[in-house]
Design an enzyme around this catalytic site. Structure first.
Site, PDB file in Angstrom:
ATOM      1  N   ILE A  77       0.890  -1.162   0.000  1.00 23.18           N
ATOM      2  CA  ILE A  77       0.000   0.000   0.000  1.00 23.18           C
ATOM      3  C   ILE A  77       0.924   1.206   0.000  1.00 23.18           C
ATOM      4  O   ILE A  77       1.819   1.306   0.831  1.00 23.18           O
ATOM      5  CB  ILE A  77      -0.925   0.063   1.229  1.00 23.18           C
ATOM      6  CG1 ILE A  77      -1.878  -1.130   1.273  1.00 23.18           C
ATOM      7  CG2 ILE A  77      -1.710   1.376   1.235  1.00 23.18           C
ATOM      8  CD1 ILE A  77      -2.786  -1.171   2.483  1.00 23.18           C
ATOM      9  N   VAL A  79       0.896   5.593  -0.724  1.00 20.64           N
ATOM     10  CA  VAL A  79       0.199   6.842  -1.030  1.00 20.64           C
ATOM     11  C   VAL A  79       1.259   7.926  -1.162  1.00 20.64           C
ATOM     12  O   VAL A  79       2.133   8.054  -0.296  1.00 20.64           O
ATOM     13  CB  VAL A  79      -0.822   7.207   0.076  1.00 20.64           C
ATOM     14  CG1 VAL A  79      -1.477   8.555  -0.218  1.00 20.64           C
ATOM     15  CG2 VAL A  79      -1.875   6.118   0.217  1.00 20.64           C
ATOM     16  N   GLU A 110       3.211  -7.671   6.338  1.00 19.47           N
ATOM     17  CA  GLU A 110       4.375  -7.258   7.106  1.00 19.47           C
ATOM     18  C   GLU A 110       4.411  -5.743   7.116  1.00 19.47           C
ATOM     19  O   GLU A 110       4.075  -5.106   6.111  1.00 19.47           O
ATOM     20  CB  GLU A 110       5.687  -7.778   6.497  1.00 19.47           C
ATOM     21  CG  GLU A 110       6.035  -9.197   6.887  1.00 19.47           C
ATOM     22  CD  GLU A 110       5.291 -10.225   6.060  1.00 19.47           C
ATOM     23  OE1 GLU A 110       5.014 -11.299   6.596  1.00 19.47           O
ATOM     24  OE2 GLU A 110       4.966  -9.958   4.894  1.00 19.47           O
ATOM     25  N   ASN A 115       6.809   1.992  11.986  1.00 16.53           N
ATOM     26  CA  ASN A 115       5.819   2.715  11.184  1.00 16.53           C
ATOM     27  C   ASN A 115       4.524   2.829  11.998  1.00 16.53           C
ATOM     28  O   ASN A 115       3.565   2.091  11.790  1.00 16.53           O
ATOM     29  CB  ASN A 115       5.588   2.001   9.845  1.00 16.53           C
ATOM     30  CG  ASN A 115       4.768   2.833   8.892  1.00 16.53           C
ATOM     31  OD1 ASN A 115       4.059   3.753   9.287  1.00 16.53           O
ATOM     32  ND2 ASN A 115       4.850   2.497   7.611  1.00 16.53           N
ATOM     33  N   TYR A 122      -3.642  -0.524  10.591  1.00 11.03           N
ATOM     34  CA  TYR A 122      -3.893  -1.957  10.520  1.00 11.03           C
ATOM     35  C   TYR A 122      -4.620  -2.455  11.769  1.00 11.03           C
ATOM     36  O   TYR A 122      -5.578  -3.224  11.677  1.00 11.03           O
ATOM     37  CB  TYR A 122      -2.596  -2.732  10.297  1.00 11.03           C
ATOM     38  CG  TYR A 122      -1.922  -2.396   8.982  1.00 11.03           C
ATOM     39  CD1 TYR A 122      -2.669  -2.190   7.826  1.00 11.03           C
ATOM     40  CD2 TYR A 122      -0.550  -2.267   8.897  1.00 11.03           C
ATOM     41  CE1 TYR A 122      -2.059  -1.880   6.625  1.00 11.03           C
ATOM     42  CE2 TYR A 122       0.069  -1.960   7.690  1.00 11.03           C
ATOM     43  CZ  TYR A 122      -0.690  -1.756   6.561  1.00 11.03           C
ATOM     44  OH  TYR A 122      -0.088  -1.443   5.372  1.00 11.03           O
TER      45      TYR A 122
END
Length: 159
Positions: A77, A79, A110, A115, A122
Site C-alpha cells: 500500500i 500513497v 508485514e 511505522n 492496521y
C-alpha cells in the site's frame, strides 16, 4: 477520490512513489509491479474524481483452492506523500479487505516496527501482531511485524 484497477501505464508513477516512500530499503521496481499484474493479483489505484493522476496504489494476493483454504496477503500500500492523511490509505486497505472477505480468507501482511501510522491503521481494521521478522527490510535491516486479520465469513461481513 475513486478506486479502480491499477493499469500498466501507472507503473512508472508507482515506482516514483516507492522511491520516495522507501528510500532506505529496496523500493519496488517496474519489473516487480509488472510481475504482480502478470500474476493476476488484485491491484488498485486511487485517483481524484476529476483527473487520472495516481494518488496511491495497493495490492493483494489470494491463494488457495476452496473456501476454508484461502489466504490473502497485502503486498503493498503506497500513497504519495502530498496526499497522505486524507483517508486514501484507509480506503485502499478497506477495498483489499473486502476482496479478501469474498474468499473468507485471513489476511496477512508485514509492516515496519517503527511505522506507527501504518500500525495504527492496521490495528484499527482488526489486524493483530503475530511475530517479528528481524532485519526483514533490506538494505536498512529494519524489523517487521507479521500481522494477521482473521478470516471473516459471509455472515460476519453482512452483519
Amino acid at each position: 477520490m475513486r478506486l479502480g484497477p491499477l493499469r500498466r501505464r501507472d507503473i512508472a508513477r508507482c515506482v516514483e512513489i516507492e522511491q520516495i516512500l522507501f528510500p532506505g530499503d529496496d523500493p519496488w521496481s517496474s519489473r516487480a509491479f509488472h510481475s504482480e499484474l502478470d500474476a493476476g493479483n488484485f491491484y488498485l489505484a486511487a485517483r481524484p474524481d476529476e483527473t487520472d493522476e495516481l494518488l496511491g496504489y495497493a495490492g493483494l494476493a489470494v491463494v488457495g483452492r476452496r473456501r476454508g483454504e484461502y489466504e490473502a496477503t497485502v503486498h503493498t500500500i503506497g500513497v504519495a506523500p502530498e496526499y497522505q492523511r486524507q483517508g486514501i490509505g484507509k480506503a485502499l486497505l478497506r477495498a483489499l479487505l473486502e476482496r479478501a472477505d469474498e474468499f473468507e480468507a485471513p489476511v496477512f501482511l508485514e509492516v515496519r516496527t517503527d511505522n506507527d501510522s501504518a500500525l495504527a491503521l492496521y490495528e484499527s481494521h482488526g489486524f493483530e501482531r503475530l511475530g517479528i521478522r528481524k532485519r526483514y527490510y533490506q538494505p536498512s535491516g529494519a524489523d517487521a511485524y507479521t500481522m494477521v486479520r482473521p478470516a471473516r465469513t459471509r455472515d460476519e461481513v453482512a452483519g
